[in-house]
Design a protein around this motif. Sequence first.
Motif, mmCIF file in Angstrom:
data_model
loop_
_atom_site.group_PDB
_atom_site.id
_atom_site.type_symbol
_atom_site.label_atom_id
_atom_site.label_comp_id
_atom_site.label_asym_id
_atom_site.label_seq_id
_atom_site.Cartn_x
_atom_site.Cartn_y
_atom_site.Cartn_z
ATOM 1 N N PHE A 120 83.804 22.389 -30.355
ATOM 2 C CA PHE A 120 84.771 22.649 -31.418
ATOM 3 C C PHE A 120 85.580 21.425 -31.810
ATOM 4 O O PHE A 120 86.251 21.421 -32.831
ATOM 5 C CB PHE A 120 85.717 23.771 -30.994
ATOM 6 C CG PHE A 120 85.074 25.125 -30.991
ATOM 7 C CD1 PHE A 120 85.196 25.973 -32.077
ATOM 8 C CD2 PHE A 120 84.320 25.541 -29.910
ATOM 9 C CE1 PHE A 120 84.580 27.218 -32.074
ATOM 10 C CE2 PHE A 120 83.699 26.783 -29.899
ATOM 11 C CZ PHE A 120 83.826 27.618 -30.987
ATOM 12 N N GLY A 121 85.559 20.382 -30.977
ATOM 13 C CA GLY A 121 86.253 19.158 -31.338
ATOM 14 C C GLY A 121 87.749 19.216 -31.187
ATOM 15 O O GLY A 121 88.466 18.403 -31.765
ATOM 16 N N ASP A 122 88.262 20.164 -30.385
ATOM 17 C CA ASP A 122 89.704 20.289 -30.218
ATOM 18 C C ASP A 122 89.979 20.780 -28.806
ATOM 19 O O ASP A 122 89.641 21.905 -28.464
ATOM 20 C CB ASP A 122 90.273 21.273 -31.238
ATOM 21 C CG ASP A 122 91.799 21.256 -31.266
ATOM 22 O OD1 ASP A 122 92.400 20.752 -30.299
ATOM 23 O OD2 ASP A 122 92.384 21.739 -32.250
ATOM 24 N N PRO A 123 90.599 19.951 -27.949
ATOM 25 C CA PRO A 123 90.904 20.382 -26.585
ATOM 26 C C PRO A 123 91.787 21.627 -26.526
ATOM 27 O O PRO A 123 91.823 22.316 -25.506
ATOM 28 C CB PRO A 123 91.629 19.173 -25.980
ATOM 29 C CG PRO A 123 91.203 18.021 -26.818
ATOM 30 C CD PRO A 123 90.994 18.558 -28.199
ATOM 31 N N ALA A 124 92.502 21.927 -27.614
ATOM 32 C CA ALA A 124 93.362 23.105 -27.628
ATOM 33 C C ALA A 124 92.564 24.393 -27.509
ATOM 34 O O ALA A 124 93.134 25.443 -27.191
ATOM 35 C CB ALA A 124 94.199 23.135 -28.908
ATOM 36 N N VAL A 125 91.257 24.339 -27.755
ATOM 37 C CA VAL A 125 90.425 25.530 -27.578
ATOM 38 C C VAL A 125 90.553 26.047 -26.158
ATOM 39 O O VAL A 125 90.654 27.256 -25.920
ATOM 40 C CB VAL A 125 88.949 25.208 -27.910
ATOM 41 C CG1 VAL A 125 88.048 26.359 -27.529
ATOM 42 C CG2 VAL A 125 88.808 24.909 -29.388
ATOM 43 N N GLU A 126 90.565 25.136 -25.186
ATOM 44 C CA GLU A 126 90.683 25.567 -23.804
ATOM 45 C C GLU A 126 92.043 26.208 -23.541
ATOM 46 O O GLU A 126 92.171 27.076 -22.683
ATOM 47 C CB GLU A 126 90.446 24.381 -22.871
ATOM 48 C CG GLU A 126 89.019 23.841 -22.959
ATOM 49 C CD GLU A 126 88.718 22.790 -21.904
ATOM 50 O OE1 GLU A 126 89.632 22.485 -21.109
ATOM 51 O OE2 GLU A 126 87.582 22.304 -21.877
ATOM 52 N N GLY A 127 93.068 25.795 -24.292
ATOM 53 C CA GLY A 127 94.376 26.408 -24.124
ATOM 54 C C GLY A 127 94.408 27.841 -24.590
ATOM 55 O O GLY A 127 94.951 28.720 -23.915
ATOM 56 N N VAL A 128 93.817 28.120 -25.751
ATOM 57 C CA VAL A 128 93.842 29.481 -26.270
ATOM 58 C C VAL A 128 92.983 30.409 -25.422
ATOM 59 O O VAL A 128 93.156 31.626 -25.438
ATOM 60 C CB VAL A 128 93.400 29.502 -27.753
ATOM 61 C CG1 VAL A 128 91.889 29.446 -27.898
ATOM 62 C CG2 VAL A 128 93.957 30.723 -28.484
ATOM 63 N N LEU A 129 92.082 29.826 -24.620
ATOM 64 C CA LEU A 129 91.219 30.619 -23.743
ATOM 65 C C LEU A 129 91.715 30.636 -22.304
ATOM 66 O O LEU A 129 91.031 31.190 -21.435
ATOM 67 C CB LEU A 129 89.800 30.036 -23.751
ATOM 68 C CG LEU A 129 88.992 30.189 -25.036
ATOM 69 C CD1 LEU A 129 87.750 29.298 -24.973
ATOM 70 C CD2 LEU A 129 88.587 31.631 -25.243
ATOM 71 N N ALA A 130 92.889 30.051 -22.035
ATOM 72 C CA ALA A 130 93.292 29.768 -20.662
ATOM 73 C C ALA A 130 93.306 30.999 -19.767
ATOM 74 O O ALA A 130 92.899 30.934 -18.609
ATOM 75 C CB ALA A 130 94.658 29.091 -20.648
ATOM 76 N N ASP A 131 93.780 32.143 -20.231
ATOM 77 C CA ASP A 131 93.815 33.305 -19.366
ATOM 78 C C ASP A 131 92.678 34.283 -19.661
ATOM 79 O O ASP A 131 92.687 35.421 -19.196
ATOM 80 C CB ASP A 131 95.165 34.021 -19.453
ATOM 81 C CG ASP A 131 95.481 34.490 -20.870
ATOM 82 O OD1 ASP A 131 94.813 34.031 -21.803
ATOM 83 O OD2 ASP A 131 96.399 35.317 -21.025
ATOM 84 N N LEU A 132 91.685 33.832 -20.446
ATOM 85 C CA LEU A 132 90.426 34.550 -20.592
ATOM 86 C C LEU A 132 89.376 33.776 -19.801
ATOM 87 O O LEU A 132 89.419 32.554 -19.753
ATOM 88 C CB LEU A 132 90.012 34.648 -22.065
ATOM 89 C CG LEU A 132 91.031 35.274 -23.019
ATOM 90 C CD1 LEU A 132 90.495 35.238 -24.449
ATOM 91 C CD2 LEU A 132 91.368 36.697 -22.621
#
Length: 329
Positions: A120-132
């Motif tokens: 996705f080209g954005d490390p923030a993706v891992e943030g929005v998935l952090a508790d999934l």
Amino acid sequence: MPGPPFRPVGPARRPELLQALRTGPFDLALRTAIRASGLSLEGIQRRLDRRGVQVSVSSLSYWQRGRSRPERPDSLAAVRVLEEVLGLHRDELVVLLGPRRPRGRWVEHVPGSLDYASTFGDPAVEGVLADLDPRTNARLETLHTRVDVHIGARREERRVDIVQVVRALAAGVDRLILLTQAKPEMSAGADLGLSDLVGCRLGRRRVDRERGLAAAELLLDLVLGPGQCTVVEYSYAYPSKQVATHYQRMVRFPGKNLVLRALFDPADLPAGCTALWRPQHDAPPSSDEQLRVSPVGHACAVFPDVTPGIYGLSWEWNEDLAPVPPRAG
């Protein structure tokens, strides 16, 4: 020789801060240090920016709430500057991070798979998935995906319909994770623009408005055992007046038989349509194929063997033909 430790710039340390820095975890220590500093997240971001370090407010928020943590080299370098901003000694936060967390045996188990940031080209993706659970989709094999992109009479993207046939690679598979766009007004309790769900229902939802990202669990109607298959269908729509010129689908794991179809209004066909693939978000297209647009407005690309990467359709409009104007009223 190592440099001297940073000197605390705030008031004397309180016992709760000393305890948090001594025992962790990282998110608790960071949250306690921020509270002790009296600074807002916006204020911290500005101070980091003045020191040449770019960290978003949402990333700082995720770190202090434990929804994600800094692991990449640039993020670890930012934490060292963050220690200075918060008046901490050198490495007081860094040592609480420990070794980089494994990304799960399922990601490592699938040869050639891509992580979310590469796709996705954005490390923030891992943030929005952090508790999934980020390993969720790795427990499934996609046997067939059909994507229908509906383009309206004003050249706007009206709706995207998706059908997926998936097979479980492990016992107890009961969900998959969908990443999509987030509109500024979207809340975590909203339907995220999803509708017409078949074979599944909406589970937990997460939204990062600043980054324009949203994630949702699709809970399967059936709990699958190894080798068992099911079909899920869903649609999503984000009303927009912008002229659409492309569609992209990110694929992290190897699969089979991806079909992308663009369905145009027969009264306003594009000048041309191309199927594209590239290995990750920042790579140029590695393959492209000119597609025929039928008289009824359909253009179709079929990828029988799907390797991880970015798949898409791109089209050009006839500039001398104006789109249908919106109706009055």
